[in-house]
Motif scaffolding. Sequence first.
Motif, short mmCIF file in Angstrom:
data_model
loop_
_atom_site.label_atom_id
_atom_site.label_comp_id
_atom_site.label_asym_id
_atom_site.label_seq_id
_atom_site.Cartn_x
_atom_site.Cartn_y
_atom_site.Cartn_z
N ILE A 188 9.75 28.13 100.09
CA ILE A 188 10.00 29.62 100.76
C ILE A 188 10.09 30.49 99.49
CG2 ILE A 188 11.42 31.32 101.89
CD1 ILE A 188 12.35 29.20 103.60
N ALA A 189 10.96 30.12 98.46
CA ALA A 189 11.15 30.93 97.26
C ALA A 189 9.70 30.99 96.38
CB ALA A 189 12.13 30.04 96.40
N LYS A 190 8.93 29.86 96.50
CA LYS A 190 7.72 30.03 95.64
C LYS A 190 6.70 30.95 96.37
CE LYS A 190 3.97 27.20 93.75
NZ LYS A 190 3.52 25.79 93.56
N ARG A 191 7.00 31.25 97.68
CA ARG A 191 6.04 32.20 98.33
C ARG A 191 6.38 33.65 98.16
NH1 ARG A 191 6.48 29.87 103.29
NH2 ARG A 191 8.09 31.48 104.16
N ARG A 192 7.83 33.75 98.15
CA ARG A 192 8.26 35.23 97.90
C ARG A 192 8.68 35.68 96.42
NH1 ARG A 192 9.75 37.43 102.33
NH2 ARG A 192 11.37 38.71 101.21
N THR A 193 8.24 34.70 95.34
CA THR A 193 8.95 35.23 94.23
C THR A 193 7.56 35.21 93.05
OG1 THR A 193 10.82 34.20 94.46
CG2 THR A 193 10.28 34.57 92.28
N ALA A 230 5.01 34.45 90.01
CA ALA A 230 4.68 33.40 89.60
C ALA A 230 5.51 33.15 88.29
CB ALA A 230 3.44 33.04 89.25
N ALA A 231 5.72 34.26 87.44
CA ALA A 231 6.45 34.09 86.31
C ALA A 231 7.84 33.87 86.35
CB ALA A 231 6.32 35.21 85.25
N ALA A 232 8.54 34.50 87.39
CA ALA A 232 9.97 34.37 87.61
C ALA A 232 10.31 32.96 88.39
CB ALA A 232 10.31 35.49 88.54
N PHE A 233 9.33 32.88 89.13
CA PHE A 233 9.50 31.41 89.85
C PHE A 233 9.41 30.22 88.76
CE2 PHE A 233 7.93 27.34 91.86
CZ PHE A 233 8.77 27.17 92.87
N ASP A 234 8.39 30.40 88.06
CA ASP A 234 8.15 29.17 87.09
C ASP A 234 9.16 29.05 85.98
OD1 ASP A 234 5.86 28.23 88.16
OD2 ASP A 234 4.60 29.23 86.79
N TYR A 235 9.81 30.29 85.63
CA TYR A 235 11.18 30.28 84.70
C TYR A 235 12.10 29.26 85.39
CZ TYR A 235 15.29 31.97 82.37
OH TYR A 235 16.56 31.76 81.89
N TRP A 285 8.20 43.01 97.87
CA TRP A 285 9.58 43.19 97.80
C TRP A 285 10.36 42.99 96.59
CZ3 TRP A 285 6.53 40.15 101.04
CH2 TRP A 285 6.17 38.95 100.78
N TRP A 286 9.67 41.93 95.93
CA TRP A 286 10.50 41.54 94.71
C TRP A 286 10.24 42.72 93.61
CZ3 TRP A 286 9.62 41.11 89.45
CH2 TRP A 286 10.62 40.31 88.74
N TRP A 287 9.12 43.10 93.56
CA TRP A 287 9.00 44.30 92.61
C TRP A 287 9.66 45.51 92.99
CZ3 TRP A 287 7.25 43.91 87.94
CH2 TRP A 287 6.70 42.74 87.57
N TRP A 288 9.73 45.99 94.42
CA TRP A 288 10.71 47.03 94.78
C TRP A 288 12.04 46.78 94.35
CZ3 TRP A 288 10.64 51.74 96.38
CH2 TRP A 288 11.67 52.24 97.09
N ASP A 289 12.60 45.63 94.59
CA ASP A 289 14.15 45.36 94.09
C ASP A 289 14.14 45.35 92.55
OD1 ASP A 289 15.06 44.77 96.60
OD2 ASP A 289 14.79 42.52 96.25
N PHE A 290 13.08 44.91 91.92
CA PHE A 290 13.33 45.16 90.26
C PHE A 290 13.26 46.68 89.86
CE2 PHE A 290 10.40 45.27 86.31
CZ PHE A 290 11.57 44.75 85.50
N LEU A 291 12.27 47.16 90.64
CA LEU A 291 12.16 48.69 90.13
C LEU A 291 13.16 49.67 90.48
CD1 LEU A 291 8.18 48.90 90.48
CD2 LEU A 291 9.38 48.68 88.40
N THR A 292 14.07 49.36 91.62
CA THR A 292 15.07 50.34 92.13
C THR A 292 16.38 49.73 91.86
OG1 THR A 292 14.76 49.18 94.46
CG2 THR A 292 13.22 51.01 93.94
N THR A 293 16.75 48.91 91.21
CA THR A 293 18.06 48.40 90.78
C THR A 293 18.37 48.71 89.58
OG1 THR A 293 17.39 46.09 90.69
CG2 THR A 293 18.19 46.88 93.06
#
Length: 421
Positions: free
Chosen positions: A42-47, A49-54, A222-230
Amino acid sequence: MVQRQVPRPAELLELMRFRRIDLDGRRRRLSSALSIDDLRTIAKRRTPAAAFDYTDGAAEREISMARSVQAFEDIEFHPSILRDVSQVDTTAQILGGSSAQPFGIAPTGFTRLMQTEGEVAGAGAAGAAGIPFTLSTLGTTSIEEVRAANPLGRNWFQLYVMTQREISYGLVERAAAAGYDTLFFTVDTPVAGARLRDVRNGFSIPPQLSLGTVVDAIPRPWWWWDFLTTAKLEFASLSETGGTVGELLNSAMDPSIDFDDLAEIRAMWPGKLAVKGVQTLEDARKLADLGVDAIVLSNHGGRQLDRAPVPFHLLPEVAREVGDDLEIILDTGIRSGADIVAAIALGADFTLIGRAYLYGLMAGGREGVDRAIAILTDEVERTMKLLQVQSLQELGPQHVTQLSRLTPLAADSRGRRAARP
């Protein structure tokens, strides 16, 4: 002959009981996860690639990580029989306090990268579960904010000794003032390991937008929305940002640290002290002689020296030699509650989970971490019941055999290598 009949409508209706559809997408996907591997999927599907691979990656060819995971698969359990295990006690005593489970959350750097709730989610979930949470020097939430997220639970702090010693000393003082009860002095990071997935992904801190990242973001808005709005994604304890993780580590860490630094930190710290990153029996003996409270057998999740020793392979010998003199914590490679039980049986007093909790975080924030802890808790309890032991204290080497896959070579008197019998 089988007698057949026309099904009765009432009987058909009894079979046609459909599960109610859960409209909460996060709860629905987390409830479908039955293992840590499911959470990883699930994490790989939602994250991105760069963040998941880190999170998922390791150093160079990732041999250390693969071997550490494989080591737990290469075991055989030996259950007892006819024991009353209607109730089992999973409580562990570690570093002067208790934990409801024989595992805690390991220190992980840049945790808000994986999912914006980051360390707050981990600390809150750990507190709710009654297990310790460890904050990394490279965390993205401050010492004080983690304490606020887990005010009644056990908080531990992982320390890197940096070139600018006053930064490290200041962190030690802040952790003590915030009520952290244990300090992890980390010794396996004189320089950064070569994490090739990060290099290939062009991963940097903070993440940079490029054509590749934009394309990768399209199915994961959703990941980028969180990243850009927090709040800005940055290290909470370090002012220096910009560049790859390896570049940041190399600019901050001091490869000259030695046992004098350990003694200095020990003199400053009022609580329990554990040395994290021990990878040989000789070093374990030396630390036992120095009187540290605990050691963490760890190869840093395979993220530093590739082909490093497998902590789970080291465990039985280290436990025999120094287990009476200090407490032994183990990390690297743990992906299930059965792995945790095997580690306790072979001499560990406690274990730490890193990627296992981060997969949950990426899969669903705080609820995902809760789910990861619940999965591991269920697996620990079920494994103990199937082994027919009532408490962690009853677990011993008689319950686990490590099967041989990698056979070390022994040197003869002329230095030549021959396979051990």
